[in-house]
Design an enzyme around this catalytic site. Structure first.
Site, PDB file in Angstrom:
ATOM      1  N   ASP A  22      57.078  14.999  38.172  1.00  0.00           N
ATOM      2  CA  ASP A  22      58.446  15.801  39.575  1.00  0.00           C
ATOM      3  C   ASP A  22      58.114  14.894  40.866  1.00  0.00           C
ATOM      4  O   ASP A  22      58.996  15.375  41.743  1.00  0.00           O
ATOM      5  CB  ASP A  22      57.903  17.086  39.075  1.00  0.00           C
ATOM      6  CG  ASP A  22      58.994  17.860  37.760  1.00  0.00           C
ATOM      7  OD1 ASP A  22      59.403  17.521  37.506  1.00  0.00           O
ATOM      8  OD2 ASP A  22      57.868  19.081  37.252  1.00  0.00           O
TER       9      ASP A  22
ATOM     10  N   LYS B 243      54.522  23.391  29.457  1.00  0.00           N
ATOM     11  CA  LYS B 243      53.953  22.603  30.509  1.00  0.00           C
ATOM     12  C   LYS B 243      52.549  22.442  30.653  1.00  0.00           C
ATOM     13  O   LYS B 243      51.495  21.485  30.648  1.00  0.00           O
ATOM     14  CB  LYS B 243      54.874  22.361  31.708  1.00  0.00           C
ATOM     15  CG  LYS B 243      56.179  21.674  31.802  1.00  0.00           C
ATOM     16  CD  LYS B 243      56.189  22.299  33.081  1.00  0.00           C
ATOM     17  CE  LYS B 243      57.729  21.454  33.341  1.00  0.00           C
ATOM     18  NZ  LYS B 243      58.314  20.981  34.308  1.00  0.00           N
TER      19      LYS B 243
HETATM   20  P1  NAP Z   1      58.422  28.704  38.403  1.00  0.00           P
HETATM   21  O1  NAP Z   1      57.111  28.328  38.118  1.00  0.00           O
HETATM   22  O2  NAP Z   1      59.454  30.231  37.345  1.00  0.00           O
HETATM   23  O3  NAP Z   1      58.715  29.162  39.978  1.00  0.00           O
HETATM   24  C1  NAP Z   1      59.658  29.964  40.490  1.00  0.00           C
HETATM   25  C2  NAP Z   1      59.823  30.565  41.551  1.00  0.00           C
HETATM   26  O4  NAP Z   1      60.870  30.637  42.502  1.00  0.00           O
HETATM   27  C3  NAP Z   1      58.072  31.077  41.714  1.00  0.00           C
HETATM   28  O5  NAP Z   1      58.604  31.001  43.554  1.00  0.00           O
HETATM   29  C4  NAP Z   1      59.162  32.938  42.068  1.00  0.00           C
HETATM   30  O6  NAP Z   1      58.602  33.792  43.236  1.00  0.00           O
HETATM   31  C5  NAP Z   1      60.169  32.266  42.709  1.00  0.00           C
HETATM   32  N1  NAP Z   1      61.732  33.256  42.392  1.00  0.00           N
HETATM   33  C6  NAP Z   1      62.526  33.244  41.289  1.00  0.00           C
HETATM   34  N2  NAP Z   1      62.978  34.672  41.413  1.00  0.00           N
HETATM   35  C7  NAP Z   1      62.370  35.196  42.752  1.00  0.00           C
HETATM   36  C8  NAP Z   1      63.395  36.009  43.109  1.00  0.00           C
HETATM   37  N3  NAP Z   1      64.307  37.070  42.945  1.00  0.00           N
HETATM   38  N4  NAP Z   1      63.099  36.395  45.084  1.00  0.00           N
HETATM   39  C9  NAP Z   1      62.404  35.220  45.055  1.00  0.00           C
HETATM   40  N5  NAP Z   1      61.561  34.502  44.185  1.00  0.00           N
HETATM   41  C10 NAP Z   1      61.443  34.035  43.188  1.00  0.00           C
HETATM   42  O7  NAP Z   1      59.941  27.894  38.709  1.00  0.00           O
HETATM   43  P2  NAP Z   1      59.781  26.458  38.412  1.00  0.00           P
HETATM   44  O8  NAP Z   1      59.678  25.365  37.492  1.00  0.00           O
HETATM   45  O9  NAP Z   1      58.334  26.011  39.485  1.00  0.00           O
HETATM   46  O10 NAP Z   1      61.106  25.480  39.367  1.00  0.00           O
HETATM   47  C11 NAP Z   1      61.750  26.414  40.388  1.00  0.00           C
HETATM   48  C12 NAP Z   1      62.927  26.192  41.188  1.00  0.00           C
HETATM   49  O11 NAP Z   1      63.470  24.576  40.618  1.00  0.00           O
HETATM   50  C13 NAP Z   1      63.801  26.244  39.752  1.00  0.00           C
HETATM   51  O12 NAP Z   1      65.211  26.795  40.133  1.00  0.00           O
HETATM   52  C14 NAP Z   1      64.094  25.391  38.691  1.00  0.00           C
HETATM   53  O13 NAP Z   1      65.675  25.127  38.514  1.00  0.00           O
HETATM   54  C15 NAP Z   1      64.349  24.196  40.367  1.00  0.00           C
HETATM   55  N6  NAP Z   1      63.462  22.987  39.908  1.00  0.00           N
HETATM   56  C16 NAP Z   1      64.048  21.516  40.194  1.00  0.00           C
HETATM   57  C17 NAP Z   1      63.680  20.748  39.464  1.00  0.00           C
HETATM   58  C18 NAP Z   1      65.126  19.250  39.709  1.00  0.00           C
HETATM   59  O14 NAP Z   1      64.315  18.117  39.542  1.00  0.00           O
HETATM   60  N7  NAP Z   1      65.102  19.326  40.936  1.00  0.00           N
HETATM   61  C19 NAP Z   1      61.767  20.041  39.186  1.00  0.00           C
HETATM   62  C20 NAP Z   1      61.702  21.107  38.661  1.00  0.00           C
HETATM   63  C21 NAP Z   1      62.428  22.810  39.029  1.00  0.00           C
HETATM   64  P3  NAP Z   1      57.331  34.331  42.625  1.00  0.00           P
HETATM   65  O15 NAP Z   1      56.737  34.050  42.461  1.00  0.00           O
HETATM   66  O16 NAP Z   1      57.520  36.191  43.483  1.00  0.00           O
HETATM   67  O17 NAP Z   1      57.666  34.747  40.707  1.00  0.00           O
END
Ligand code: NAP
Length: 287
Positions: free
Chosen positions: A107, A71
């Protein structure tokens, strides 16, 4: 010999792209709207996105969705951005116009549209929110909440430095709250959003006590595998209104499809059921 493409093509580019549900969503719309077109998966290795992007606008390829990990690199590859993409410095939708590569980030629209449908009036008298997470999705949500008038958004994230980075970027509205505020009860927020991976199948659970949220508070979880997360179930058990993540996934796809194919598609119960069934099958296979 030059190949002539008989119909427009779009697709999703990621590494991997195999898990993406975008081909099912867009394929459903192409079929039900009777559009002659195709939606494909493109496995694009890290480091090869720039070369891939040159294909957009050629051979019938009118645009692509972009997923992890591309992205930000896709943002850099663009000649022009929509205002929301420029603010977030990340794109999930690309197309070419007059030879220039354009990027959008849908998004924000997907999150807001899902909230509007799931909890009508959710933002009308809300001012404060707590957002768990500081990744790409959290940044889009903070931007969206600010656009709907939220004035104080507390960012809670495991990695403190990332929460600070998001709060600094959106310093008009966002502040950092300590990671342990989840176990100390997120009191006072009108809206609680989980934008982290916690609670997703295969990830650790989201351990949070909803007891101190006001009775009128709204809860939103953008995680959609499982379809109904523990957070959503706990919120509803407490009598709070809650939005599920699948609606955001479905609705972020609408503006991209409309831009490429010229028809604004709808999230129908049949589409929702199709994706829910796919998620349930994958979920069962992983057990
Ligand atoms: P990302 O940029 O990789 O961010 C992941 C986030 O989750 C970070 O804040 C990370 O914290 C936290 N995290 C991951 N593992 C963790 C753990 N074990 N303990 C505590 N915090 C943890 O991913 P993203 O794109 O923002 O997506 C985040 C979530 O949203 C995913 O599950 C994704 O599938 C979902 N999502 C859904 C949609 C939808 O359309 N519904 C759209 C986008 C994303 P750190 O900074 O500490 O690593």
């Amino acid at each position: 010999m030059m190949t002539t493409w008989r119909f427009p093509r779009a697709g999703v580019a990621g590494w991997p792209a195999a898990h993406s549900r975008s081909p099912i969503i867009n394929g459903y719309w192409l079929k039900t709207l009777g559009i002659s077109g195709a939606y494909e998966r493109f496995e694009v290795r890290p480091g090869e996105f720039g070369k891939f992007a040159e294909r957009i606008g050629r051979d019938g390829l009118i645009g692509v969705n972009v997923t992890a990990p591309h992205k930000e690199i896709a943002f850099a590859a663009c000649d022009r951005h929509t205002a929301v993409a420029a603010a977030l410095k990340a794109v999930n939708t690309l197309w070419r116009e007059d030879g220039l590569l354009w990027g959008d980030n849908t998004d924000v629209e997907g999150f807001l549209a899902n909230m509007d449908v799931s909890v009508p009036g959710w933002a009308s008298s809300s001012e404060s929110a707590m957002v768990i997470g500081a990744g790409g999705a959290a940044r889009a949500i903070v931007y969206g909440l600010a656009s709907r008038g939220f004035r104080r958004i507390a960012i809670v994230n495991r990695t403190h430095a990332k929460a600070v980075a998001v709060a600094t970027e959106f310093s008009d509205v966002a502040v950092v709250a300590p990671w342990d505020s989840l176990s100390r009860e997120p009191s006072g927020a009108d809206l609680l959003v989980n934008a982290s991976s916690l609670g997703m199948i295969g990830q650790p659970p989201l351990e949070i006590d909803l007891g101190a949220l006001p009775q009128a508070a709204v809860v939103s979880d953008i995680v959609y595998v499982p379809l109904r997360t523990s957070l959503v179930k706990s919120a509803r058990a407490r009598g709070l209104q809650a939005a599920e993540g699948l609606g955001m996934l479905l609705r972020q796809a609408i503006p991209a499809f409309e831009r490429w194919f010229g028809f604004r598609p709808e999230v129908t119960p049949a589409l929702q059921a199709l994706i829910e069934a796919d998620i349930l099958v994958v979920h069962e296979e992983r057990r």
